[in-house]
Design a protein around this motif. Structure first.
Motif, short mmCIF file in Angstrom:
data_model
loop_
_atom_site.label_atom_id
_atom_site.label_comp_id
_atom_site.label_asym_id
_atom_site.label_seq_id
_atom_site.Cartn_x
_atom_site.Cartn_y
_atom_site.Cartn_z
N PHE A 127 0.82 -1.22 0.00
CA PHE A 127 0.00 0.00 0.00
C PHE A 127 0.85 1.26 0.00
O PHE A 127 1.92 1.31 0.59
CB PHE A 127 -0.88 0.07 1.25
CG PHE A 127 -1.91 -1.01 1.34
CD1 PHE A 127 -2.93 -1.09 0.42
CD2 PHE A 127 -1.86 -1.96 2.34
CE1 PHE A 127 -3.88 -2.08 0.50
CE2 PHE A 127 -2.79 -2.95 2.44
CZ PHE A 127 -3.82 -3.02 1.51
N ILE A 178 -9.15 -7.87 -5.03
CA ILE A 178 -8.20 -7.14 -4.17
C ILE A 178 -8.93 -6.10 -3.34
O ILE A 178 -8.67 -5.96 -2.14
CB ILE A 178 -7.10 -6.49 -5.04
CG1 ILE A 178 -6.28 -7.56 -5.73
CG2 ILE A 178 -6.21 -5.60 -4.19
CD1 ILE A 178 -5.41 -7.06 -6.85
N ARG A 185 -10.69 -7.77 -0.45
CA ARG A 185 -9.75 -8.17 0.59
C ARG A 185 -9.30 -6.97 1.41
O ARG A 185 -9.20 -7.04 2.64
CB ARG A 185 -8.53 -8.85 -0.04
CG ARG A 185 -8.83 -10.24 -0.55
CD ARG A 185 -7.62 -10.86 -1.21
NE ARG A 185 -7.92 -12.21 -1.68
CZ ARG A 185 -7.08 -12.96 -2.35
NH1 ARG A 185 -5.87 -12.51 -2.65
NH2 ARG A 185 -7.42 -14.17 -2.74
N CYS A 186 -9.03 -5.86 0.76
CA CYS A 186 -8.59 -4.64 1.46
C CYS A 186 -9.70 -4.11 2.37
O CYS A 186 -9.44 -3.76 3.53
CB CYS A 186 -8.18 -3.57 0.46
SG CYS A 186 -6.72 -3.97 -0.50
N THR A 231 -10.11 -6.40 5.49
CA THR A 231 -9.08 -6.24 6.52
C THR A 231 -9.23 -4.91 7.24
O THR A 231 -9.04 -4.85 8.46
CB THR A 231 -7.67 -6.36 5.93
OG1 THR A 231 -7.49 -5.40 4.91
CG2 THR A 231 -7.41 -7.74 5.40
N TYR A 251 -3.24 0.46 -3.79
CA TYR A 251 -2.62 -0.86 -3.89
C TYR A 251 -1.62 -0.80 -5.03
O TYR A 251 -1.99 -0.61 -6.18
CB TYR A 251 -3.71 -1.91 -4.15
CG TYR A 251 -3.20 -3.32 -4.16
CD1 TYR A 251 -3.08 -4.04 -2.98
CD2 TYR A 251 -2.85 -3.95 -5.35
CE1 TYR A 251 -2.62 -5.34 -2.99
CE2 TYR A 251 -2.40 -5.25 -5.36
CZ TYR A 251 -2.28 -5.94 -4.17
OH TYR A 251 -1.83 -7.23 -4.18
N THR A 288 -1.87 -10.37 -4.22
CA THR A 288 -1.25 -10.95 -3.02
C THR A 288 -2.31 -11.65 -2.19
O THR A 288 -3.50 -11.39 -2.32
CB THR A 288 -0.56 -9.86 -2.18
OG1 THR A 288 -1.52 -8.85 -1.88
CG2 THR A 288 0.60 -9.25 -2.90
N TYR A 335 -4.51 -12.91 1.11
CA TYR A 335 -5.21 -12.17 2.15
C TYR A 335 -4.30 -11.90 3.35
O TYR A 335 -4.35 -10.83 3.96
CB TYR A 335 -6.45 -12.95 2.59
CG TYR A 335 -7.22 -12.27 3.69
CD1 TYR A 335 -8.12 -11.25 3.41
CD2 TYR A 335 -7.05 -12.64 5.02
CE1 TYR A 335 -8.82 -10.62 4.42
CE2 TYR A 335 -7.74 -12.02 6.03
CZ TYR A 335 -8.63 -11.01 5.73
OH TYR A 335 -9.31 -10.37 6.73
N ILE A 341 -2.04 -8.88 2.77
CA ILE A 341 -2.84 -7.65 2.83
C ILE A 341 -3.22 -7.34 4.27
O ILE A 341 -3.15 -6.19 4.71
CB ILE A 341 -4.08 -7.76 1.92
CG1 ILE A 341 -3.64 -7.79 0.45
CG2 ILE A 341 -5.05 -6.62 2.16
CD1 ILE A 341 -4.75 -8.05 -0.54
N GLU A 342 -3.60 -8.36 5.01
CA GLU A 342 -4.00 -8.16 6.41
C GLU A 342 -2.83 -7.64 7.25
O GLU A 342 -2.99 -6.70 8.04
CB GLU A 342 -4.53 -9.47 7.00
CG GLU A 342 -5.03 -9.31 8.42
CD GLU A 342 -5.61 -10.59 8.97
OE1 GLU A 342 -6.56 -10.50 9.77
OE2 GLU A 342 -5.12 -11.68 8.62
#
Length: 138
Positions: free
Chosen positions: A36, A71, A74-75, A78, A102, A108, A110, A113-114
């Protein structure tokens, strides 16, 4: 606190988005934490009740909307799960508007990203607002 991500938490105002992405603007702070790049603004005069957030995934890197949506989901998930510490801060000391860009060239997992989202939110909690830095320097 409820772990939701409602309409009032999404950054939709085009004027504010323009302020976030204005090059060379002194009010916009930024940092990079793979995958990020985080841009944020403090609004001490009239902060929203909750920080408003924007997630951006480049169409240049991910041609298919399916990949960008994966994506983005997922973002958002999280952020929804780990935003509680950021929301608990007083409204004057937390960022009012945040954009998560991103930048990775591949999808990528999870877990990656988390981890990055947790670290980003932790960093946002600890960073002092720019207007407080200016007052202490004066």
């Amino acid at each position: 606190m409820k772990q939701t991500f409602g309409k009032n938490e999404r950054l939709c105002n085009l004027r504010i988005i323009g302020r976030l992405f204005k090059k060379g603007s002194p009010e916009v702070q930024t940092f990079y934490l793979y995958p990020f790049r985080v841009l944020y603004i403090y609004a001490p005069e009239a902060p929203p009740p909750l920080p408003q957030v924007l997630f951006s995934i480049s169409k240049r890197n991910f041609k298919k909307a399916v990949d960008r949506n994966l994506i983005r989901r997922r973002c958002r998930e999280t952020y929804r799960l780990h935003k509680s510490a950021l929301v608990a801060l007083p409204a004057e000391t937390r960022p009012s508007y945040i954009a998560f860009l991103y930048l990775a060239k591949e999808i990528t997992s999870y877990d990656v990203i988390e981890t990055a989202m947790k670290q980003s939110l932790k960093k946002l909690e600890k960073l002092p607002p720019a207007f407080l830095k200016e007052q202490s320097n004066s």
